[in-house]
Design a protein around this motif. Sequence first.
Motif, mmCIF file in Angstrom:
data_model
loop_
_atom_site.group_PDB
_atom_site.id
_atom_site.type_symbol
_atom_site.label_atom_id
_atom_site.label_comp_id
_atom_site.label_asym_id
_atom_site.label_seq_id
_atom_site.Cartn_x
_atom_site.Cartn_y
_atom_site.Cartn_z
ATOM 1 N N TYR A 103 0.839 -1.203 0.000
ATOM 2 C CA TYR A 103 0.000 0.000 0.000
ATOM 3 C C TYR A 103 0.876 1.257 0.000
ATOM 4 C CZ TYR A 103 -4.315 -2.592 0.757
ATOM 5 O OH TYR A 103 -5.396 -3.421 0.599
ATOM 6 N N GLY A 104 0.582 2.148 -0.955
ATOM 7 C CA GLY A 104 1.283 3.430 -1.025
ATOM 8 C C GLY A 104 2.627 3.379 -1.712
ATOM 9 N N MET A 105 3.133 2.192 -2.009
ATOM 10 C CA MET A 105 4.482 2.083 -2.541
ATOM 11 C C MET A 105 4.593 2.652 -3.954
ATOM 12 S SD MET A 105 6.943 -1.148 -2.027
ATOM 13 C CE MET A 105 8.047 -1.678 -3.304
ATOM 14 N N GLY A 106 3.488 2.675 -4.676
ATOM 15 C CA GLY A 106 3.517 3.251 -6.008
ATOM 16 C C GLY A 106 3.746 4.750 -6.018
ATOM 17 N N ARG A 107 3.614 5.402 -4.872
ATOM 18 C CA ARG A 107 3.855 6.851 -4.786
ATOM 19 C C ARG A 107 5.332 7.174 -4.557
ATOM 20 N NH1 ARG A 107 -0.695 9.937 -3.418
ATOM 21 N NH2 ARG A 107 -2.554 8.846 -4.166
ATOM 22 N N THR A 274 7.527 -13.534 -8.778
ATOM 23 C CA THR A 274 6.857 -14.809 -9.053
ATOM 24 C C THR A 274 6.253 -14.812 -10.453
ATOM 25 O OG1 THR A 274 4.770 -14.107 -8.015
ATOM 26 C CG2 THR A 274 6.382 -15.224 -6.608
ATOM 27 N N ASP A 275 6.970 -14.221 -11.401
ATOM 28 C CA ASP A 275 6.606 -14.191 -12.813
ATOM 29 C C ASP A 275 5.302 -13.446 -13.078
ATOM 30 O OD1 ASP A 275 7.555 -14.807 -15.373
ATOM 31 O OD2 ASP A 275 6.087 -16.422 -15.588
ATOM 32 N N ALA A 276 4.935 -12.532 -12.190
ATOM 33 C CA ALA A 276 3.725 -11.725 -12.361
ATOM 34 C C ALA A 276 4.053 -10.282 -12.013
ATOM 35 C CB ALA A 276 2.607 -12.239 -11.472
ATOM 36 N N PRO A 277 3.337 -9.317 -12.611
ATOM 37 C CA PRO A 277 3.590 -7.914 -12.260
ATOM 38 C C PRO A 277 3.424 -7.680 -10.771
ATOM 39 C CG PRO A 277 2.182 -8.061 -14.210
ATOM 40 C CD PRO A 277 2.294 -9.451 -13.657
ATOM 41 N N GLN A 278 4.378 -6.945 -10.190
ATOM 42 C CA GLN A 278 4.302 -6.623 -8.770
ATOM 43 C C GLN A 278 3.347 -5.450 -8.586
ATOM 44 O OE1 GLN A 278 8.058 -6.290 -6.811
ATOM 45 N NE2 GLN A 278 7.211 -5.426 -4.934
ATOM 46 N N GLU A 279 2.372 -5.635 -7.724
ATOM 47 C CA GLU A 279 1.295 -4.669 -7.576
ATOM 48 C C GLU A 279 1.418 -3.882 -6.270
ATOM 49 O OE1 GLU A 279 -1.403 -4.145 -9.585
ATOM 50 O OE2 GLU A 279 -1.022 -5.718 -11.074
ATOM 51 N N ASP A 281 -1.341 -1.029 -4.205
ATOM 52 C CA ASP A 281 -2.793 -0.864 -4.171
ATOM 53 C C ASP A 281 -3.296 0.010 -5.313
ATOM 54 O OD1 ASP A 281 -1.372 1.207 -2.687
ATOM 55 O OD2 ASP A 281 -3.346 2.056 -2.278
ATOM 56 N N GLU A 282 -2.404 0.807 -5.918
ATOM 57 C CA GLU A 282 -2.806 1.697 -7.001
ATOM 58 C C GLU A 282 -2.368 1.194 -8.368
ATOM 59 O OE1 GLU A 282 -3.123 6.009 -4.841
ATOM 60 O OE2 GLU A 282 -1.125 5.418 -5.523
ATOM 61 N N GLY A 283 -1.883 -0.034 -8.440
ATOM 62 C CA GLY A 283 -1.517 -0.590 -9.729
ATOM 63 C C GLY A 283 -0.100 -1.139 -9.758
ATOM 64 N N PRO A 284 0.340 -1.634 -10.924
ATOM 65 C CA PRO A 284 1.673 -2.230 -11.053
ATOM 66 C C PRO A 284 2.776 -1.209 -10.810
ATOM 67 C CG PRO A 284 0.261 -2.839 -12.908
ATOM 68 C CD PRO A 284 -0.455 -1.758 -12.166
ATOM 69 N N LEU A 285 3.923 -1.698 -10.343
ATOM 70 C CA LEU A 285 5.074 -0.849 -10.055
ATOM 71 C C LEU A 285 5.994 -0.783 -11.273
ATOM 72 C CD1 LEU A 285 5.889 -2.117 -6.456
ATOM 73 C CD2 LEU A 285 4.720 0.005 -7.072
ATOM 74 N N ALA A 286 6.420 0.418 -11.632
ATOM 75 C CA ALA A 286 7.328 0.612 -12.761
ATOM 76 C C ALA A 286 8.173 1.848 -12.498
ATOM 77 C CB ALA A 286 6.546 0.769 -14.067
ATOM 78 N N VAL A 287 9.427 1.819 -12.976
ATOM 79 C CA VAL A 287 10.363 2.916 -12.715
ATOM 80 C C VAL A 287 11.138 3.257 -13.978
ATOM 81 C CG1 VAL A 287 10.618 2.325 -10.271
ATOM 82 C CG2 VAL A 287 12.187 1.325 -11.949
ATOM 83 N N LYS A 288 11.711 4.444 -13.991
ATOM 84 C CA LYS A 288 12.509 4.908 -15.126
ATOM 85 C C LYS A 288 13.952 4.424 -15.037
ATOM 86 C CE LYS A 288 12.793 7.512 -18.866
ATOM 87 N NZ LYS A 288 11.961 7.249 -20.067
#
Length: 371
Positions: A103-107, A274-279, A281-288
């Motif tokens: 929770y909140g990690m996407g921010r 585990t071969d799945a997108p890491q989520e 609470d606000e969606g998948p995690l992605a970085v530049k």
Amino acid sequence: MRRAGGFALCLGLAVMLSASGCGKKYEEVVNTLPEETTERQTEPVEVTAAQEETTAEFVPDERIEVDGRIQSYLTGEMRDVNQANRRPLAVMISNDREAWPHYGMGRAGVIYEVPVEGNMTRYLAIMEDYDDLERIGSVRSCRNCFIEFANEFDAIYAHYGQSTFAKPQLSEIDNINGIEGRGGQAFYRFSDRKAPHNAYTSFEGIQAAVKDLGYSQDYEGDYEGHYQFAKPGQETVLSGVETVDAVRIVPGYTMFHPEFRYVEEDGLYHRYQTDAPQESDEGPLAVKNVIIQYCQSGYYANTEYLNINVDTSEWGYYATGGKAVTVTWKKENGVTRYYGPDGEEIRLNPGKTWVCILSTKDVDRTEFYGE
């Protein structure tokens, strides 16, 4: 902020290429530099500037306010001035399966991932945009190196307890502790998780604790930021004889087999476990940007607690745009600086950054896959 020094330790790199399915796998990454020399054995990698037009938001040459926005110290992007000029929150977040989703990690503008006990990893999520978050976590206990990372960003550090070895070092940082002191008011238990995976914090909880503890939310007067960022239209593009394909990056953690998969359409590294997108609470995690930072490590005597040396210079990788280059790192006035093969400090592309801390003992676990 804590001040610490370091000395440069330049390392070379040998990369062996072999076919692997439809892609290319860099099977082995080893230190090839003789101990008695400090000269690099490889040619420098050219870091060039992209010439394509960009639709990125205007960023002034100096860090000044423009229409209520200013450049973020965390991402290099223009952000609301009230957030970007406020000291960030650095919060310990669990990576136990029982705590998923995060929770909140996407921010978070910057995420540190560090090995802890039992082959697990734990996160330090550093965020400035959390004003509307009612649930951040789950929050776990402190380890020594996380204190140093939080201090590098002049952050307020939130954690739920600490190891015995980290306790003396907590006096060096403004911290909110869920177990000791007056910080407990910042944390809440949620019934949809079992302890110890059900402790969370929130914006309101953090603000209440900050006020009670008397912490300033203004950056220190001499704070100049952690990273150097490329300007819009001058993005960092990695190329040269030492550059490796980094369409898939497997950092080498043994639990959950995490990796980063580059998507050309958005220019981001998408995180998988585990071969799945890491989520979150606000969606998948992605970085530049992805930084792999190797550190010397050991164990505290007669314990399973890792002692990770984040002060003695070592090496690693910087990946952006589907490519990666070797870097060296060293502490300068308490802040970790990363230098490319040309000896210049790297310029991150504006956006979020994920820093993987790994032991020098586990160098051979890092793998790169190309197209």
